[in-house]
Scaffold this motif. Structure first.
Motif, PDB file in Angstrom:
ATOM      1  N   PRO A  14      -3.014   5.253  -4.427  1.00 58.88           N
ATOM      2  CA  PRO A  14      -4.416   4.973  -4.102  1.00 58.88           C
ATOM      3  C   PRO A  14      -5.421   5.622  -5.042  1.00 58.88           C
ATOM      4  O   PRO A  14      -6.587   5.240  -5.074  1.00 58.88           O
ATOM      5  CB  PRO A  14      -4.564   5.536  -2.679  1.00 58.88           C
ATOM      6  CG  PRO A  14      -3.492   6.566  -2.555  1.00 58.88           C
ATOM      7  CD  PRO A  14      -2.360   6.080  -3.394  1.00 58.88           C
ATOM      8  N   ARG A  47      -2.811  -7.416  -3.463  1.00 58.66           N
ATOM      9  CA  ARG A  47      -1.984  -6.222  -3.676  1.00 58.66           C
ATOM     10  C   ARG A  47      -0.528  -6.609  -3.880  1.00 58.66           C
ATOM     11  O   ARG A  47       0.181  -6.031  -4.708  1.00 58.66           O
ATOM     12  CB  ARG A  47      -2.126  -5.255  -2.498  1.00 58.66           C
ATOM     13  CG  ARG A  47      -3.437  -4.499  -2.478  1.00 58.66           C
ATOM     14  CD  ARG A  47      -3.391  -3.309  -1.559  1.00 58.66           C
ATOM     15  NE  ARG A  47      -3.283  -3.661  -0.158  1.00 58.66           N
ATOM     16  CZ  ARG A  47      -4.311  -3.731   0.680  1.00 58.66           C
ATOM     17  NH1 ARG A  47      -5.537  -3.487   0.252  1.00 58.66           N
ATOM     18  NH2 ARG A  47      -4.128  -4.043   1.940  1.00 58.66           N
ATOM     19  N   SER A  99      -7.361  -7.406  -1.465  1.00 57.18           N
ATOM     20  CA  SER A  99      -6.791  -7.936  -0.217  1.00 57.18           C
ATOM     21  C   SER A  99      -5.284  -7.720  -0.222  1.00 57.18           C
ATOM     22  O   SER A  99      -4.679  -7.404  -1.256  1.00 57.18           O
ATOM     23  CB  SER A  99      -7.091  -9.433  -0.097  1.00 57.18           C
ATOM     24  OG  SER A  99      -6.374 -10.155  -1.094  1.00 57.18           O
ATOM     25  N   GLU A 155     -10.158  -1.867 -10.717  1.00 65.45           N
ATOM     26  CA  GLU A 155     -10.293  -1.621  -9.282  1.00 65.45           C
ATOM     27  C   GLU A 155      -9.119  -0.800  -8.748  1.00 65.45           C
ATOM     28  O   GLU A 155      -8.055  -0.699  -9.380  1.00 65.45           O
ATOM     29  CB  GLU A 155     -10.405  -2.949  -8.534  1.00 65.45           C
ATOM     30  CG  GLU A 155     -11.696  -3.701  -8.840  1.00 65.45           C
ATOM     31  CD  GLU A 155     -11.820  -4.997  -8.068  1.00 65.45           C
ATOM     32  OE1 GLU A 155     -12.931  -5.547  -8.053  1.00 65.45           O
ATOM     33  OE2 GLU A 155     -10.817  -5.453  -7.479  1.00 65.45           O
ATOM     34  N   TYR A 156      -9.319  -0.237  -7.544  1.00 66.94           N
ATOM     35  CA  TYR A 156      -8.295   0.558  -6.865  1.00 66.94           C
ATOM     36  C   TYR A 156      -7.613  -0.295  -5.784  1.00 66.94           C
ATOM     37  O   TYR A 156      -8.195  -1.301  -5.330  1.00 66.94           O
ATOM     38  CB  TYR A 156      -8.928   1.806  -6.251  1.00 66.94           C
ATOM     39  CG  TYR A 156      -9.396   2.803  -7.293  1.00 66.94           C
ATOM     40  CD1 TYR A 156      -8.553   3.825  -7.743  1.00 66.94           C
ATOM     41  CD2 TYR A 156     -10.674   2.706  -7.845  1.00 66.94           C
ATOM     42  CE1 TYR A 156      -8.971   4.724  -8.710  1.00 66.94           C
ATOM     43  CE2 TYR A 156     -11.104   3.604  -8.821  1.00 66.94           C
ATOM     44  CZ  TYR A 156     -10.238   4.606  -9.252  1.00 66.94           C
ATOM     45  OH  TYR A 156     -10.647   5.491 -10.219  1.00 66.94           O
ATOM     46  N   PRO A 157      -6.406   0.072  -5.351  1.00 60.63           N
ATOM     47  CA  PRO A 157      -5.682  -0.754  -4.379  1.00 60.63           C
ATOM     48  C   PRO A 157      -6.478  -1.118  -3.122  1.00 60.63           C
ATOM     49  O   PRO A 157      -6.386  -2.242  -2.637  1.00 60.63           O
ATOM     50  CB  PRO A 157      -4.456   0.104  -4.039  1.00 60.63           C
ATOM     51  CG  PRO A 157      -4.201   0.893  -5.280  1.00 60.63           C
ATOM     52  CD  PRO A 157      -5.563   1.202  -5.830  1.00 60.63           C
ATOM     53  N   HIS A 158      -7.277  -0.162  -2.599  1.00 60.07           N
ATOM     54  CA  HIS A 158      -7.984  -0.445  -1.349  1.00 60.07           C
ATOM     55  C   HIS A 158      -9.066  -1.508  -1.521  1.00 60.07           C
ATOM     56  O   HIS A 158      -9.569  -2.053  -0.541  1.00 60.07           O
ATOM     57  CB  HIS A 158      -8.615   0.845  -0.790  1.00 60.07           C
ATOM     58  CG  HIS A 158      -9.804   1.325  -1.560  1.00 60.07           C
ATOM     59  ND1 HIS A 158      -9.685   2.164  -2.650  1.00 60.07           N
ATOM     60  CD2 HIS A 158     -11.131   1.078  -1.411  1.00 60.07           C
ATOM     61  CE1 HIS A 158     -10.886   2.422  -3.140  1.00 60.07           C
ATOM     62  NE2 HIS A 158     -11.776   1.774  -2.408  1.00 60.07           N
ATOM     63  N   GLN A 159      -9.426  -1.827  -2.768  1.00 57.49           N
ATOM     64  CA  GLN A 159     -10.467  -2.818  -3.010  1.00 57.49           C
ATOM     65  C   GLN A 159      -9.911  -4.238  -3.063  1.00 57.49           C
ATOM     66  O   GLN A 159     -10.668  -5.194  -3.186  1.00 57.49           O
ATOM     67  CB  GLN A 159     -11.196  -2.500  -4.326  1.00 57.49           C
ATOM     68  CG  GLN A 159     -11.981  -1.194  -4.289  1.00 57.49           C
ATOM     69  CD  GLN A 159     -12.602  -0.842  -5.634  1.00 57.49           C
ATOM     70  OE1 GLN A 159     -11.931  -0.374  -6.540  1.00 57.49           O
ATOM     71  NE2 GLN A 159     -13.894  -1.096  -5.747  1.00 57.49           N
ATOM     72  N   MET A 202       0.820  -1.217   0.000  1.00 59.21           N
ATOM     73  CA  MET A 202       0.000   0.000   0.000  1.00 59.21           C
ATOM     74  C   MET A 202       0.857   1.271   0.000  1.00 59.21           C
ATOM     75  O   MET A 202       0.398   2.328  -0.412  1.00 59.21           O
ATOM     76  CB  MET A 202      -0.960   0.010   1.193  1.00 59.21           C
ATOM     77  CG  MET A 202      -2.263  -0.744   0.930  1.00 59.21           C
ATOM     78  SD  MET A 202      -3.190  -0.156  -0.504  1.00 59.21           S
ATOM     79  CE  MET A 202      -4.122   1.180   0.220  1.00 59.21           C
TER      80      MET A 202
END
Length: 614
Positions: free
Chosen positions: A106, A161, A157, A151-155, A101
């Motif tokens: 993000p 990632r 697991s 999708e975005y990184p926060h979506q 992360m």
């Protein structure tokens, strides 16, 4: 042996501190060949990550001085211009970091971030880059790649990632992949997937891998050769099987002795201390003893019945509730004086929420929690303040648990004064000195601030603060996960000593199955907020019944280099979401008793394939 992809000779790295150069890496020399994995191992501060960052020239030249040679296929990287180094980074050498992360943007989709690498380094058009990105995501076994690209990184697991980071690293087909603690922050099952993936991709691409870690179990699974680092020096090197079979240096023996080995407790009933070795002399500093000091008192000290914790999700019309996270669902457990009950499972299974709900740090939806017969969930704020004298919590990150502006002695004394346990400041100081000695620290250290302590010492301070109240129960939430292997072993031994001398009961929350096996009396396995199996530690580890328990145990890395050729098979399974619609009614689960005290949830069709595989 194949020709070296990279040759590091007499690498020395120094940092400017107060106008002087402070050397932190001293004359490190090694090679990595094509298709070979070399492990750089050691604890925090040993210089292994600095070595990798120096090879990549990622430090600012005004504050860091790098000397020696780093030859990539004969070209000395330390003599190249910064522009030429930018071409090499990502193209011929790629790096995967510990926390994806911090490396992912993000605000950009996953597809755009991988495509950006391909456009910048390989000169592809956006259409070509999108097509290549899809292929890379398929290569790292990301399911539903076409959808995931949007999708975005926060979506995603943590495991997914990390796969994205591997895809980005492989985008330009590098000759060398540097993996800096790529699995440390991951659950054991996800870690197994990532290790298997790196091995498969290495075979396909023929690249060299420099694997940086402090986990000797991981080293045994992936490394052909191992280099052990200590205080900036490479103190031992050789074939991995030789290092494990016959370590020559005391520090290497100390590292290996502190590694928890799954299965080492077979046939034993109670917990066991780690047999530690002194890093200087190589002599044992403490004998391993096995104790089973659980109180024979039939009434449990802590009783949890049908505990339910749910979190509303806003997102409906005008911010109305659109769904709920069923974090803890009908959890029941008992804990007796002098006993350790381990609560295990992957991130998102609800084990930490269970601990926080028991402590009333999170509100329960329903159920009951009784401590020595008193209902915790029904207490007033004042009543809860009083009960916290008897139940305390130790958190994962000791630095976040201590106020950086308060001396540690004052932090430990604070609960003594707040609850009136100490008669005054002089009495509190005397008690603090006692507690510091009890956790293996010198009383004079009480005048220091948290930043002046190592991670292991800070965790000892948090234990001292928890003990200040003379509690009956301690909830330890991943209390040793962030510690180096030898410090972890010392803290576990300390906790076992305190349990034996004070009759403490521990609710030990962890995802480290090898540690759990060594220090617990009983184990409860959680999945999606529910306990799927619970029983005596020996029964759970030697006779697991639920497919999820078997999967957790099968994923634990074993510190045995003979297993390096064994292939686990790569799974793309992710832990399912605990988010449910508002209309969802949790089913009433049934359990069968396998042996005295060993209960397993009766599993349905969703576990059929897992049961067959197990």
């Amino acid at each position: 042996m194949a020709e070296p992809v990279i040759s590091v000779s007499s690498l020395r790295t120094s940092f400017r501190r107060k106008g002087a150069w402070l050397p932190v890496v001293h004359d490190v020399t090694f090679d990595v060949a094509a298709g070979e994995t070399v492990a750089l191992v050691g604890e925090s501060g040993s210089g292994k990550s600095v070595t990798a960052m120096s090879m990549m020239r990622l430090y600012a030249s005004d504050t860091c001085r790098i000397e020696g040679e780093v030859k990539l296929e004969g070209e000395d990287l330390l003599k190249l211009s910064e522009r030429r180094m930018r071409d090499i980074r990502g193209n011929r050498i790629a790096m995967i970091f510990q926390e994806p992360m911090t490396s992912l943007n993000p605000s950009l989709t996953i597809g755009d971030q991988i495509s950006e690498v391909l456009v910048a380094h390989r000169g592809l058009s956006f259409t070509e880059a999108a097509r290549e990105t899809f292929g890379l995501m398929e290569k790292v076994r990301i399911p539903s790649s076409a959808n995931r690209m949007k999708e975005y990184p926060h979506q995603l697991s943590g495991g997914m990632r990390q796969r994205i980071m591997i895809a980005m690293a492989l985008a330009c087909r590098p000759k060398l992949l540097i993996a800096d603690e790529p699995t440390t922050a991951l659950d054991v099952t996800i870690q197994a997937q990532i290790l298997e993936l790196i091995k498969l991709l290495q075979e396909e691409e023929g690249m060299g891998v420099l694997f940086i870690t402090h986990d000797m179990g991981v080293v045994a699974e992936v490394a052909d050769r191992t280099i052990v680092m200590y205080k900036g020096d490479a103190i031992e090197r050789g074939r991995t099987e030789e290092i494990f079979a016959s370590p020559q240096r005391a520090y290497t023996r100390a590292l290996l002795s502190a590694v928890p080995k799954l299965g080492s407790m077979n046939g034993k009933t109670g917990p066991a201390r780690f047999p530690l070795i002194d890093v200087v002399s190589g002599e044992p500093v403490e004998m391993a003893t096995v104790g089973d000091t659980v109180s024979a008192k039939p009434v449990p000290l802590l009783q949890v019945r049908d505990l339910v914790t749910r979190f509303d999700i806003a997102g409906g019309f005008l911010g109305s509730t659109s769904g709920r996270v069923h974090a803890v669902e009908n959890v029941s457990l008992d804990l007796r004086a002098g006993e350790t009950l381990a609560l295990v499972g992957e991130s998102g299974c609800g084990k930490s929420t269970t601990g926080r709900t028991i402590m009333r740090l999170t509100d329960a939806h329903s159920g009951s929690v009784q401590l020595d017969g008193k209902d915790i969930l029904g207490l007033s704020s004042q009543g809860m303040r009083d009960i916290r004298r008897h139940i305390q919590m130790i958190f994962q990150d000791p630095f976040a648990s201590l106020n950086p502006r308060i001396r540690v002695g004052d932090a430990v004394a604070e609960p003594l004064l707040t609850h009136g346990i100490a008669s005054g400041k002089a009495d509190a100081s005397a008690r603090v000195a006692e507690l510091m000695l009890k956790v293996g620290l010198q009383p004079e250290m009480a005048s220091r601030f948290p930043h002046e302590f190592s991670g292991g010492q800070r965790q000892r301070l948090c234990i001292a603060r928890a003990l200040a109240m003379a509690p009956q129960v301690i909830v330890a939430d991943e209390a040793i996960s962030a510690l180096d292997v030898s410090i972890k072993a010392q803290v576990i031994n300390l906790m076992l000593d305190l349990q034996e001398s004070m009759g403490l009961a521990y609710l030990f929350i962890s995802h480290d199955m090898a540690v759990v096996e060594r220090m617990s009396h009983r184990v409860a396995v959680m999945y999606l907020g529910e306990i799927v199996e619970i029983g005596p530690r020996r029964s759970i580890f030697e006779n697991p019944q639920h497919p999820y328990t078997k999967r957790l145990l099968a994923a634990v890395p074993v510190p045995d280099p003979a297993r390096r050729g064994i292939r686990r098979g790569l799974s793309n399974d992710e832990i399912k979401s605990p988010v449910r619609p508002l209309s969802y009614v949790a089913p009433k689960r049934e359990y069968r008793e396998v042996s005295p005290g060993h209960l397993v949830q009766i599993f349905g069709e969703e576990w059929g394939h897992a049961a067959a595989a197990a």
